[in-house]
Design a protein around this motif. Structure first.
Motif, PDB file in Angstrom:
ATOM      1  N   UNK A 186       0.877  -1.177   0.000  1.00 34.44           N
ATOM      2  CA  UNK A 186       0.000   0.000   0.000  1.00 34.44           C
ATOM      3  C   UNK A 186       0.910   1.220   0.000  1.00 34.44           C
ATOM      4  N   UNK A 187       0.979   1.901  -1.134  1.00 31.51           N
ATOM      5  CA  UNK A 187       1.953   2.981  -1.278  1.00 31.51           C
ATOM      6  C   UNK A 187       1.348   4.228  -1.914  1.00 31.51           C
ATOM      7  N   UNK A 188       1.783   5.357  -1.409  1.00 31.42           N
ATOM      8  CA  UNK A 188       1.498   6.654  -2.030  1.00 31.42           C
ATOM      9  C   UNK A 188       2.797   7.317  -2.481  1.00 31.42           C
ATOM     10  N   UNK A 189       3.849   6.501  -2.574  1.00 31.17           N
ATOM     11  CA  UNK A 189       5.161   6.989  -3.016  1.00 31.17           C
ATOM     12  C   UNK A 189       5.805   6.022  -4.012  1.00 31.17           C
ATOM     13  N   UNK A 190       5.035   5.539  -4.993  1.00 30.36           N
ATOM     14  CA  UNK A 190       5.622   4.603  -5.955  1.00 30.36           C
ATOM     15  C   UNK A 190       6.506   5.336  -6.968  1.00 30.36           C
ATOM     16  N   UNK A 191       7.259   4.548  -7.700  1.00 32.80           N
ATOM     17  CA  UNK A 191       7.996   5.027  -8.868  1.00 32.80           C
ATOM     18  C   UNK A 191       7.441   4.234 -10.043  1.00 32.80           C
ATOM     19  N   UNK A 192       7.123   4.921 -11.117  1.00 31.40           N
ATOM     20  CA  UNK A 192       6.631   4.186 -12.286  1.00 31.40           C
ATOM     21  C   UNK A 192       7.642   4.281 -13.408  1.00 31.40           C
ATOM     22  N   UNK A 193       7.752   3.175 -14.160  1.00 28.53           N
ATOM     23  CA  UNK A 193       8.600   3.180 -15.343  1.00 28.53           C
ATOM     24  C   UNK A 193       7.702   3.294 -16.560  1.00 28.53           C
ATOM     25  N   UNK A 194       8.161   4.096 -17.497  1.00 31.80           N
ATOM     26  CA  UNK A 194       7.388   4.373 -18.712  1.00 31.80           C
ATOM     27  C   UNK A 194       8.232   4.041 -19.930  1.00 31.80           C
ATOM     28  N   UNK A 195       7.611   3.341 -20.870  1.00 29.72           N
ATOM     29  CA  UNK A 195       8.273   2.992 -22.129  1.00 29.72           C
ATOM     30  C   UNK A 195       7.212   2.912 -23.211  1.00 29.72           C
ATOM     31  N   UNK A 196       7.539   3.421 -24.381  1.00 31.46           N
ATOM     32  CA  UNK A 196       6.612   3.410 -25.506  1.00 31.46           C
ATOM     33  C   UNK A 196       5.940   2.047 -25.653  1.00 31.46           C
ATOM     34  N   UNK A 197       4.628   2.057 -25.760  1.00 34.54           N
ATOM     35  CA  UNK A 197       3.754   0.898 -26.004  1.00 34.54           C
ATOM     36  C   UNK A 197       3.498   0.031 -24.778  1.00 34.54           C
ATOM     37  N   UNK A 198       4.111   0.352 -23.631  1.00 31.91           N
ATOM     38  CA  UNK A 198       3.944  -0.440 -22.418  1.00 31.91           C
ATOM     39  C   UNK A 198       3.132   0.324 -21.372  1.00 31.91           C
ATOM     40  N   UNK A 199       2.209  -0.350 -20.698  1.00 30.17           N
ATOM     41  CA  UNK A 199       1.631   0.288 -19.513  1.00 30.17           C
ATOM     42  C   UNK A 199       2.696   0.368 -18.424  1.00 30.17           C
ATOM     43  N   UNK A 200       2.577   1.314 -17.497  1.00 28.30           N
ATOM     44  CA  UNK A 200       3.612   1.458 -16.464  1.00 28.30           C
ATOM     45  C   UNK A 200       3.766   0.217 -15.598  1.00 28.30           C
ATOM     46  N   UNK A 201       5.006  -0.006 -15.170  1.00 27.29           N
ATOM     47  CA  UNK A 201       5.280  -0.919 -14.060  1.00 27.29           C
ATOM     48  C   UNK A 201       5.454  -0.034 -12.839  1.00 27.29           C
ATOM     49  N   UNK A 202       4.932  -0.480 -11.702  1.00 29.76           N
ATOM     50  CA  UNK A 202       4.946   0.316 -10.476  1.00 29.76           C
ATOM     51  C   UNK A 202       5.927  -0.288  -9.490  1.00 29.76           C
ATOM     52  N   UNK A 211       4.857 -11.808 -19.967  1.00 27.14           N
ATOM     53  CA  UNK A 211       6.286 -11.540 -19.835  1.00 27.14           C
ATOM     54  C   UNK A 211       6.544 -10.200 -19.158  1.00 27.14           C
ATOM     55  N   UNK A 212       5.878  -9.171 -19.639  1.00 29.22           N
ATOM     56  CA  UNK A 212       6.071  -7.825 -19.100  1.00 29.22           C
ATOM     57  C   UNK A 212       5.202  -7.629 -17.858  1.00 29.22           C
ATOM     58  N   UNK A 213       5.580  -6.673 -17.018  1.00 31.39           N
ATOM     59  CA  UNK A 213       4.894  -6.483 -15.748  1.00 31.39           C
ATOM     60  C   UNK A 213       4.064  -5.219 -15.649  1.00 31.39           C
ATOM     61  N   UNK A 214       3.647  -4.656 -16.766  1.00 31.65           N
ATOM     62  CA  UNK A 214       2.860  -3.430 -16.730  1.00 31.65           C
ATOM     63  C   UNK A 214       1.450  -3.647 -16.209  1.00 31.65           C
ATOM     64  N   UNK A 215       0.905  -2.576 -15.648  1.00 31.89           N
ATOM     65  CA  UNK A 215      -0.467  -2.582 -15.135  1.00 31.89           C
ATOM     66  C   UNK A 215      -1.315  -1.677 -16.015  1.00 31.89           C
ATOM     67  N   UNK A 216      -2.406  -2.208 -16.555  1.00 30.17           N
ATOM     68  CA  UNK A 216      -3.295  -1.434 -17.406  1.00 30.17           C
ATOM     69  C   UNK A 216      -4.442  -0.894 -16.556  1.00 30.17           C
TER      70      UNK A 216
END
Length: 164
Positions: A42-58, A142-147
């Motif tokens: 339970x976080x209000x301080x995540x870091x998200x990674x962004x890459x073209x065509x991918x939903x963010x990984x948190x 394979x990828x860990x993005x959240x939509x």
């Protein structure tokens, strides 16, 4: 072949506007993971990674994760931008969810803010949410993005997306 981006609705952002190479950015969004009634994170301080065509990984800071459910895995992988990842199992009530989280103990300089943070695949858990909205996992396993509902695709990971 690059697909045609989906129309962007009100309050949405397109994953096709995300950069390549990938970046990491701090966020104040509320990220929560629950499984079998146990709050895993339970976080209000995540870091998200962004890459073209991918939903963010948190990526969540250790203080916001139930450390008592984590078990270190022997699995490792390598990301061309972030470096070497290690994996984690989650154990709840004698049930072991294998390799459901990963972290970068020694990330590359551009991703230093990920150090000691963990990212989780959404699929194995009962509920993964961003700002109270339930997410679905990035396709393909394979990828860990959240939509989340505030994203417009299409999203890499499904059939035919290998060359995106």
């Amino acid at each position: 072949m690059k697909p045609r981006p989906d129309p962007v609705g009100p309050g949405q952002e397109s994953v096709w506007d995300y950069p390549r190479p990938a970046i990491a950015e701090p966020s104040t969004r509320h990220v929560r993971i629950v499984h079998h009634g146990i709050v895993i994170a339970d976080s209000r301080a995540p870091v998200r990674t962004l890459e073209t065509s991918h939903p963010p990984s948190w990526y969540l800071p250790p203080a916001d994760i139930a450390q008592d459910v984590l078990r270190r895995s022997d699995r490792r992988s390598f990301c061309e931008w972030k470096g070497e990842a290690i994996y984690w199992h989650v154990e709840i009530g004698g049930m072991l969810l294998r390799d459901v989280a990963w972290s970068y103990p020694d990330p590359t300089p551009g991703f230093a803010m990920l150090r000691d943070h963990l990212a989780f695949y959404a699929a194995p858990f009962d509920s993964c949410t961003v700002d109270g909205e339930k997410v679905r996992p990035q396709p393909g396993g394979f990828y860990g993005g959240w939509i989340a509902p505030d994203l417009a695709g299409p999203f890499k990971g499904g059939p035919g997306s290998m060359g995106w």
